[in-house]
Design a protein around this motif. Sequence first.
Motif, PDB file in Angstrom:
ATOM      1  N   ARG A  67       0.889  -1.395   0.444  1.00  0.00           N
ATOM      2  CA  ARG A  67      -0.198   0.007  -0.230  1.00  0.00           C
ATOM      3  C   ARG A  67       1.197   0.935  -0.375  1.00  0.00           C
ATOM      4  N   PHE A  68       2.245   1.625   0.717  1.00  0.00           N
ATOM      5  CA  PHE A  68       2.336   2.410   0.659  1.00  0.00           C
ATOM      6  C   PHE A  68       4.219   2.315  -0.356  1.00  0.00           C
ATOM      7  N   THR A  69       4.770   3.156  -0.308  1.00  0.00           N
ATOM      8  CA  THR A  69       5.833   2.970  -0.892  1.00  0.00           C
ATOM      9  C   THR A  69       7.132   4.200  -0.796  1.00  0.00           C
ATOM     10  N   ILE A  70       8.649   4.107  -0.179  1.00  0.00           N
ATOM     11  CA  ILE A  70       9.015   4.606  -0.183  1.00  0.00           C
ATOM     12  C   ILE A  70       9.773   5.481  -1.201  1.00  0.00           C
ATOM     13  N   SER A  71      10.275   6.380  -1.396  1.00  0.00           N
ATOM     14  CA  SER A  71      11.533   6.803  -2.037  1.00  0.00           C
ATOM     15  C   SER A  71      11.793   8.013  -2.091  1.00  0.00           C
ATOM     16  N   ARG A  72      13.031   8.271  -3.082  1.00  0.00           N
ATOM     17  CA  ARG A  72      13.656   9.285  -2.269  1.00  0.00           C
ATOM     18  C   ARG A  72      14.900  10.026  -3.673  1.00  0.00           C
ATOM     19  N   ASP A  73      14.764  11.822  -4.092  1.00  0.00           N
ATOM     20  CA  ASP A  73      15.182  12.370  -4.272  1.00  0.00           C
ATOM     21  C   ASP A  73      16.369  12.779  -3.697  1.00  0.00           C
ATOM     22  N   ASN A  74      17.755  12.847  -4.578  1.00  0.00           N
ATOM     23  CA  ASN A  74      19.267  12.526  -2.892  1.00  0.00           C
ATOM     24  C   ASN A  74      19.426  13.873  -4.028  1.00  0.00           C
ATOM     25  N   ALA A  75      19.220  14.062  -5.540  1.00  0.00           N
ATOM     26  CA  ALA A  75      19.481  15.710  -5.564  1.00  0.00           C
ATOM     27  C   ALA A  75      18.679  17.019  -4.584  1.00  0.00           C
ATOM     28  N   LYS A  76      17.726  16.083  -4.575  1.00  0.00           N
ATOM     29  CA  LYS A  76      17.084  17.295  -3.509  1.00  0.00           C
ATOM     30  C   LYS A  76      16.608  16.500  -2.117  1.00  0.00           C
ATOM     31  N   ASN A  77      17.113  15.613  -1.730  1.00  0.00           N
ATOM     32  CA  ASN A  77      18.003  15.980   0.273  1.00  0.00           C
ATOM     33  C   ASN A  77      16.227  15.353   0.357  1.00  0.00           C
ATOM     34  N   THR A  78      16.025  14.390  -0.387  1.00  0.00           N
ATOM     35  CA  THR A  78      14.088  14.743  -0.443  1.00  0.00           C
ATOM     36  C   THR A  78      13.655  13.027   0.083  1.00  0.00           C
ATOM     37  N   VAL A  79      12.820  12.351   0.935  1.00  0.00           N
ATOM     38  CA  VAL A  79      12.426  11.901   1.160  1.00  0.00           C
ATOM     39  C   VAL A  79      11.258  11.557   1.090  1.00  0.00           C
ATOM     40  N   TYR A  80       9.766  10.485   0.043  1.00  0.00           N
ATOM     41  CA  TYR A  80       8.843  10.586   0.184  1.00  0.00           C
ATOM     42  C   TYR A  80       7.686   9.739   0.287  1.00  0.00           C
ATOM     43  N   LEU A  81       7.255   9.342   0.806  1.00  0.00           N
ATOM     44  CA  LEU A  81       6.048   8.346   1.043  1.00  0.00           C
ATOM     45  C   LEU A  81       4.404   8.729   0.938  1.00  0.00           C
ATOM     46  N   GLN A  82       4.554   7.670  -0.205  1.00  0.00           N
ATOM     47  CA  GLN A  82       3.168   7.312  -1.543  1.00  0.00           C
ATOM     48  C   GLN A  82       2.340   6.327  -0.548  1.00  0.00           C
ATOM     49  N   MET A  83       1.419   6.699   0.341  1.00  0.00           N
ATOM     50  CA  MET A  83      -0.239   5.989   1.384  1.00  0.00           C
ATOM     51  C   MET A  83      -1.385   5.998   0.009  1.00  0.00           C
ATOM     52  N   ASN A  84      -1.639   4.736  -0.381  1.00  0.00           N
ATOM     53  CA  ASN A  84      -2.250   4.593  -1.037  1.00  0.00           C
ATOM     54  C   ASN A  84      -2.907   3.008   0.240  1.00  0.00           C
ATOM     55  N   SER A  85      -4.496   3.348  -0.858  1.00  0.00           N
ATOM     56  CA  SER A  85      -5.550   2.618  -0.044  1.00  0.00           C
ATOM     57  C   SER A  85      -5.574   2.946   1.367  1.00  0.00           C
TER      58      SER A  85
END
Length: 121
Positions: A67-85
């Motif tokens: 349901r959840f997907t973690i990803s990162r953008d190293n150029a932006k020093n940012t981590v994301y958490l996409q939360m579905n369902s």
Amino acid sequence: QVQLVESGGGLVQAGGSLRLSCAASGRTSIRLAMGWFRQAPGKEREFVAGISRNDGRTFYADSVKGRFTISRDNAKNTVYLQMNSLKPEDTAVYVCAVGFTVAALQTSDYWGQGTQVTVSS
């Protein structure tokens, strides 16, 4: 020192989606593992997802796998958490952390201030 700022929380109905972001600043010249934890009222903080420093390996709690997907953008020093369902039991304050390994996140000295996620039934 590393500063972390989360964003993207809010109120959503069950079955909906949200995307959380956590931007790191300060001593970000060294790539760090990044991850998300959550704490619901009356419960202990629990690990949600983490992503490793270099090879981008991801780790998830059983309760959010698929349901959840973690990803990162190293150029932006940012981590994301996409939360579905999303489910009502996902309601919590979500906090990001950084460390040298995903395993070390639990005891990190660097945490964000948290962002509230509320899922209505």
